[in-house]
Design an enzyme around this catalytic site. Structure first.
Site, mmCIF file in Angstrom:
data_model
loop_
_atom_site.group_PDB
_atom_site.id
_atom_site.type_symbol
_atom_site.label_atom_id
_atom_site.label_comp_id
_atom_site.label_asym_id
_atom_site.label_seq_id
_atom_site.Cartn_x
_atom_site.Cartn_y
_atom_site.Cartn_z
ATOM 1 N N ASP A 119 31.727 39.409 40.897
ATOM 2 C CA ASP A 119 31.881 38.416 39.735
ATOM 3 C C ASP A 119 32.430 37.275 40.441
ATOM 4 O OD1 ASP A 119 31.535 40.092 37.609
ATOM 5 O OD2 ASP A 119 33.674 40.558 37.610
ATOM 6 N N ASP A 163 28.658 45.918 27.770
ATOM 7 C CA ASP A 163 30.113 45.663 28.062
ATOM 8 C C ASP A 163 30.682 46.425 27.204
ATOM 9 O OD1 ASP A 163 29.878 44.204 30.371
ATOM 10 O OD2 ASP A 163 29.976 42.405 29.298
#
Length: 250
Positions: free
Chosen positions: A130, A11
């Site tokens: 997500d 990330d």
């Protein structure tokens, strides 16, 4: 039958790898180029790199980071963050990505998936999904975890595959960074709904969690914290998975 994949995740924000819990409280976790090189040497099967601030900041992915990682990475690379149009995906592919992942923009405009699949092929298109638990189902979460859409995650995955997504990167918002294990019920529900490969993400603390996820229907397992913080290496993890009766790529 293809053997499962072990995939470290980077990330990235402002050129650095970051990690948090439930997408919040991000802390510095290292240099993306150094980590990518290390994970390749350890035996990672693929790498995922997500620009976690691109969508909230309304910009495209930082292409210089993709190019730098590509220079040291001999593995398949999936890149996401800020993919709003075919041109964004094309720029990522030219910079060195093998696959592109779309999340927020695809939820807002599902036709984006059709366009990406038509231009680059389904094998190149990853739906980054997500999901947050809501009663007995899961809501789609967008904008790097900031917004719940109220949209059913399993139904959205099925639609996305129908539109051309060739793979699902499925992250449990509730488990992200917690070390409490993947959401096995979510994985099982998703496996029953889509025929494409599923990458399980969110909650891994060790090989038993990964083995559970693979048995629940995942085709690959993704992790970040356990690698970034030095709890294990990809090589050690594969050895432990073999000890648990899970065949992995060597």
């Amino acid at each position: 039958m293809l053997l499962p994949r072990i995939i470290p995740c980077l990330d990235v924000r402002d050129g650095r790898v970051v990690k948090g819990v439930k997408f919040q409280g991000l802390r510095d976790a290292g240099d993306p180029v150094e980590l990518a090189s290390a994970y390749a040497e350890q035996g990672a099967d693929e790498l995922v790199m997500l620009d976690v601030s691109a969508t909230p900041e309304g910009r495209s992915h930082a292409l210089d980071v993709v190019r730098a990682v590509r220079e040291v990475l001999p593995l398949p690379l999936t890149v996401g963050g800020g993919v709003r149009a075919v041109a964004d995906a094309e720029a990522l592919l030219e910079a060195g990505a093998d696959k592109v992942a779309a999340n927020t923009a695809a939820v807002s405009r599902p036709g984006l998936l059709d366009e990406l699949a038509e231009r680059f092929g389904c094998q190149c298109v990853v739906l980054a999904l997500d999901a947050a638990l809501n009663g007995g189902a899961w809501d789609v979460v967008v904008r790097s975890g900031r917004d719940r859409t109220g949209r059913d995650a399993v139904a959205w995955a099925a639609e996305a595959v129908g539109r051309g997504a060739g793979e699902i990167l499925l992250t449990s918002w509730d488990r992200d960074g917690t070390g409490s294990g993947y959401d096995l019920e979510l994985l099982a529900a998703m496996r029953a709904a889509v025929p494409v490969p599923i990458i399980a993400s969110g909650g891994a603390a060790g090989p038993r969690h990964m083995a559970d996820a693979l048995r629940a229907g995942a085709d690959a397992v993704l992790a970040a914290t356990i690698f970034h913080d030095g709890h294990t290496t990809v090589a050690d993890l594969k050895t432990e998975l073999i000890g648990l009766g899970v065949e992995v790529r060597r």
